[in-house]
Design a protein around this motif. Sequence first.
Motif, PDB file in Angstrom:
ATOM      1  N   MET A   1       0.835  -1.187   0.000  1.00  0.00           N
ATOM      2  CA  MET A   1       0.000   0.000   0.000  1.00  0.00           C
ATOM      3  C   MET A   1       0.871   1.239   0.000  1.00  0.00           C
ATOM      4  SD  MET A   1      -3.059   0.798   2.622  1.00  0.00           S
ATOM      5  CE  MET A   1      -4.026   2.265   2.404  1.00  0.00           C
ATOM      6  N   GLY A   2       0.535   2.256  -0.774  1.00  0.00           N
ATOM      7  CA  GLY A   2       1.371   3.421  -0.926  1.00  0.00           C
ATOM      8  C   GLY A   2       1.358   4.310   0.288  1.00  0.00           C
ATOM      9  N   ARG A   3       2.314   5.193   0.346  1.00  0.00           N
ATOM     10  CA  ARG A   3       2.423   6.132   1.452  1.00  0.00           C
ATOM     11  C   ARG A   3       1.279   7.129   1.408  1.00  0.00           C
ATOM     12  NH1 ARG A   3       6.662   8.264   4.611  1.00  0.00           N
ATOM     13  NH2 ARG A   3       8.101   6.838   3.592  1.00  0.00           N
ATOM     14  N   ASN A   4       0.641   7.337   2.544  1.00  0.00           N
ATOM     15  CA  ASN A   4      -0.420   8.332   2.642  1.00  0.00           C
ATOM     16  C   ASN A   4       0.194   9.711   2.850  1.00  0.00           C
ATOM     17  OD1 ASN A   4      -2.026   6.102   2.636  1.00  0.00           O
ATOM     18  ND2 ASN A   4      -3.443   6.932   4.154  1.00  0.00           N
ATOM     19  N   THR A   5      -0.312  10.689   2.153  1.00  0.00           N
ATOM     20  CA  THR A   5       0.162  12.052   2.334  1.00  0.00           C
ATOM     21  C   THR A   5      -0.887  12.857   3.047  1.00  0.00           C
ATOM     22  OG1 THR A   5      -0.711  12.681   0.183  1.00  0.00           O
ATOM     23  CG2 THR A   5       1.581  11.951   0.258  1.00  0.00           C
ATOM     24  N   ARG A   6      -0.461  13.865   3.798  1.00  0.00           N
ATOM     25  CA  ARG A   6      -1.384  14.635   4.604  1.00  0.00           C
ATOM     26  C   ARG A   6      -1.141  16.117   4.347  1.00  0.00           C
ATOM     27  NH1 ARG A   6      -0.852  13.486  10.497  1.00  0.00           N
ATOM     28  NH2 ARG A   6      -3.006  14.147  10.519  1.00  0.00           N
ATOM     29  N   ALA A 259      -1.507   0.101  11.345  1.00  0.00           N
ATOM     30  CA  ALA A 259      -1.579   0.843  10.089  1.00  0.00           C
ATOM     31  C   ALA A 259      -0.358   0.555   9.222  1.00  0.00           C
ATOM     32  CB  ALA A 259      -1.687   2.348  10.377  1.00  0.00           C
ATOM     33  N   PRO A 260      -0.216  -0.686   8.738  1.00  0.00           N
ATOM     34  CA  PRO A 260       0.926  -0.998   7.870  1.00  0.00           C
ATOM     35  C   PRO A 260       0.848  -0.214   6.570  1.00  0.00           C
ATOM     36  CG  PRO A 260      -0.693  -2.778   7.848  1.00  0.00           C
ATOM     37  CD  PRO A 260      -1.116  -1.836   8.925  1.00  0.00           C
ATOM     38  N   GLY A 261       1.983   0.324   6.152  1.00  0.00           N
ATOM     39  CA  GLY A 261       2.033   1.069   4.907  1.00  0.00           C
ATOM     40  C   GLY A 261       1.532   2.488   4.992  1.00  0.00           C
ATOM     41  N   VAL A 262       1.235   2.979   6.205  1.00  0.00           N
ATOM     42  CA  VAL A 262       0.687   4.323   6.372  1.00  0.00           C
ATOM     43  C   VAL A 262       1.638   5.154   7.221  1.00  0.00           C
ATOM     44  CG1 VAL A 262      -1.245   5.702   7.218  1.00  0.00           C
ATOM     45  CG2 VAL A 262      -1.664   3.445   6.210  1.00  0.00           C
ATOM     46  N   ALA A 263       2.247   6.166   6.639  1.00  0.00           N
ATOM     47  CA  ALA A 263       3.109   7.060   7.404  1.00  0.00           C
ATOM     48  C   ALA A 263       2.280   7.825   8.426  1.00  0.00           C
ATOM     49  CB  ALA A 263       3.827   8.032   6.468  1.00  0.00           C
ATOM     50  N   ASN A 264       2.815   7.990   9.617  1.00  0.00           N
ATOM     51  CA  ASN A 264       2.148   8.702  10.714  1.00  0.00           C
ATOM     52  C   ASN A 264       0.822   8.045  11.089  1.00  0.00           C
ATOM     53  OD1 ASN A 264       1.997  10.812  12.689  1.00  0.00           O
ATOM     54  ND2 ASN A 264       0.571  11.909  11.365  1.00  0.00           N
ATOM     55  N   ALA A 321       6.159  18.861  13.360  1.00  0.00           N
ATOM     56  CA  ALA A 321       5.986  17.616  12.610  1.00  0.00           C
ATOM     57  C   ALA A 321       4.638  16.968  12.894  1.00  0.00           C
ATOM     58  CB  ALA A 321       7.115  16.637  12.953  1.00  0.00           C
ATOM     59  N   ASP A 322       4.154  16.193  11.917  1.00  0.00           N
ATOM     60  CA  ASP A 322       2.987  15.351  12.152  1.00  0.00           C
ATOM     61  C   ASP A 322       3.295  14.386  13.292  1.00  0.00           C
ATOM     62  OD1 ASP A 322       1.481  16.454  10.137  1.00  0.00           O
ATOM     63  OD2 ASP A 322       2.094  14.983   8.628  1.00  0.00           O
ATOM     64  N   GLY A 323       2.295  14.145  14.116  1.00  0.00           N
ATOM     65  CA  GLY A 323       2.481  13.272  15.265  1.00  0.00           C
ATOM     66  C   GLY A 323       3.107  13.958  16.450  1.00  0.00           C
ATOM     67  N   GLY A 324       3.716  15.100  16.216  1.00  0.00           N
ATOM     68  CA  GLY A 324       4.317  15.895  17.280  1.00  0.00           C
ATOM     69  C   GLY A 324       3.508  17.154  17.526  1.00  0.00           C
ATOM     70  N   GLY A 325       4.170  18.319  17.417  1.00  0.00           N
ATOM     71  CA  GLY A 325       3.507  19.578  17.711  1.00  0.00           C
ATOM     72  C   GLY A 325       2.323  19.881  16.836  1.00  0.00           C
ATOM     73  N   LYS A 326       2.333  19.400  15.592  1.00  0.00           N
ATOM     74  CA  LYS A 326       1.183  19.646  14.711  1.00  0.00           C
ATOM     75  C   LYS A 326      -0.087  18.984  15.232  1.00  0.00           C
ATOM     76  CE  LYS A 326       3.033  20.319  10.059  1.00  0.00           C
ATOM     77  NZ  LYS A 326       2.973  19.762   8.686  1.00  0.00           N
ATOM     78  N   GLU A 327       0.076  17.957  16.055  1.00  0.00           N
ATOM     79  CA  GLU A 327      -1.090  17.211  16.521  1.00  0.00           C
ATOM     80  C   GLU A 327      -1.208  17.218  18.039  1.00  0.00           C
ATOM     81  OE1 GLU A 327      -2.153  13.769  13.818  1.00  0.00           O
ATOM     82  OE2 GLU A 327      -0.036  14.006  13.325  1.00  0.00           O
ATOM     83  N   GLY A 328      -0.672  18.272  18.646  1.00  0.00           N
ATOM     84  CA  GLY A 328      -0.893  18.476  20.069  1.00  0.00           C
ATOM     85  C   GLY A 328      -0.013  17.665  20.988  1.00  0.00           C
ATOM     86  N   ASN A 329       0.993  16.989  20.460  1.00  0.00           N
ATOM     87  CA  ASN A 329       1.960  16.279  21.300  1.00  0.00           C
ATOM     88  C   ASN A 329       3.187  17.169  21.449  1.00  0.00           C
ATOM     89  OD1 ASN A 329       0.587  13.707  21.755  1.00  0.00           O
ATOM     90  ND2 ASN A 329       0.806  13.405  19.552  1.00  0.00           N
ATOM     91  N   VAL A 330       3.212  17.895  22.544  1.00  0.00           N
ATOM     92  CA  VAL A 330       4.212  18.939  22.733  1.00  0.00           C
ATOM     93  C   VAL A 330       4.945  18.743  24.052  1.00  0.00           C
ATOM     94  CG1 VAL A 330       2.893  20.600  21.365  1.00  0.00           C
ATOM     95  CG2 VAL A 330       2.555  20.503  23.847  1.00  0.00           C
TER      96      VAL A 330
END
Length: 510
Positions: A1-6, A259-264, A321-330
């Motif tokens: 499965m291809g990489r998901n872009t956000r 979520a295999p094949g899915v970045a972030n 970054a996604d998964g970090g500050g962009k998503e409230g993990n600070v």
Amino acid sequence: MGRNTRKRRTPLATKAIAASAALALGGGGLIWANFYASAHESDNQSWGGNQTKAATAQVATLSCPDVGQKLTNVPAQARTEVAGELANLDRQITDAYQRLATTRDAQARDASFVQNSILQPLQDRRKVILDRIKLEITRVGGTAPASLDTLATCTAQNANQTTAGGQQQNGGQQQGGQQQNGGQQQGQNGQQGQNGQQGNIGGQAGNGPVAADFVDITKVQANVKAKPRAGRNASTGTFTTRCGVNANKNHNTDNVIVAPGVANGAHHLHDYVGNQKVNAFSSNQTFLQAATSCQNQNDLSSYYWPVVRVQDGTQDFDQNADGGGKEGNVGRILTPVQAQIKYVGSPRSKVAAMPQFLRIITGDAKTTTNGLANANAHWSCTGFENKVQLTTQYPICPQGSKVVRSFAFQSCWDGQNVDSANHRTHVAFADANGNCQNGFKAIPQLTMRLVYDIKPPTVQNGQVKNAYAVDGFPEQLHKAATDHDDFISVTKNGLANKIANCVNRGQNCS
């Protein structure tokens, strides 16, 4: 499965109303505790400080049905595609929560804003994904659950509706992954933002934690139950594997199990020890070819968990970054000062060796909206582990004591599958007496103990200072009960059999 872009989004930390907190490092001693049930929680926890009250019924978060947990019978040929669509659902919720957190002014002016501008568009987008999931399942001859269409609708939750948000009352005990005795959860928040707006959930990024998420452990009644008595056929040995504390900072925000094949795919950051080549695009062959951080080079297993951060107003490397500050993990990422990984036996029987590539997830990253049925968080302090284990609150440890988070994985296996569609039904917890049910067989129980040097938080005027919290999905508000752990068993040169034999003979090996 291809990489998901956000799409690129503005960080929650700059758009939500933020409340600063501070945290430094402290000291303490160590002990070891084993767990046979899924979690331990006090019947009547006493809160030793001021709790934040909900000032209004403002929306705290969004609650969406966890579609993945309903999909217990997805044909193997469709699982990769379905996992990708489930990851799309998670991304949709993340985006919707971002909109919720950054439109507090509009919500204050228009009572229908959340429903019309956030919930209804989210429902429409979820319907599209659910239709695609049904198509993928039926395309390979499977049958999608009849109730799938009903899972599109999400709801808004105010502070008092979020589960795992504060004290657990009425004897809410976690055993074998099930909530017992109707434990009621009370979550409080709703403090004023610095510029007078309502809706800040607390914490450095505005999405938790809050004062009610912390408890002075010295004021909590003892709640750790005695372990089941060992029977004649018990497997009483232990096998310890030493894999370090992730001092080399091997991190990513993927989850190759869910979520295999899915970045972030995790939307939060993980620590990895053991196998050093684990990301969304890894395969079983990748695992076998990787290096390991474990002293025993035959242990290529992957042990990974969400990082813990201190919210002291600073940011870490992933602030944009996604998964970090962009998503409230600070906040500043903490490395454990100690990580103990130990396999233990069954009090009722001998254990079978773990199968190669067995995957186990323990706990639930979405308990704030799912409820506590699959919660398996254990929070405590050194010197208290044999007395108090918390599920729904973070401990405030006394001077000289360290924060401890422990995990006790499912120890019963169906004997056939190394994974299942919802990543739960192929393994199970033993019952209160330590027996495996429904034809499942006992396997070595993986237990993990992570120790952190954390300056104790304080609560003043209903606000927490020096907060710390586990990373999570942004809409889960960094609740303690969302803690979870992941494991992929990968061994070579007969190590899996050696672990089982050591445990069955009653030896202590490493």
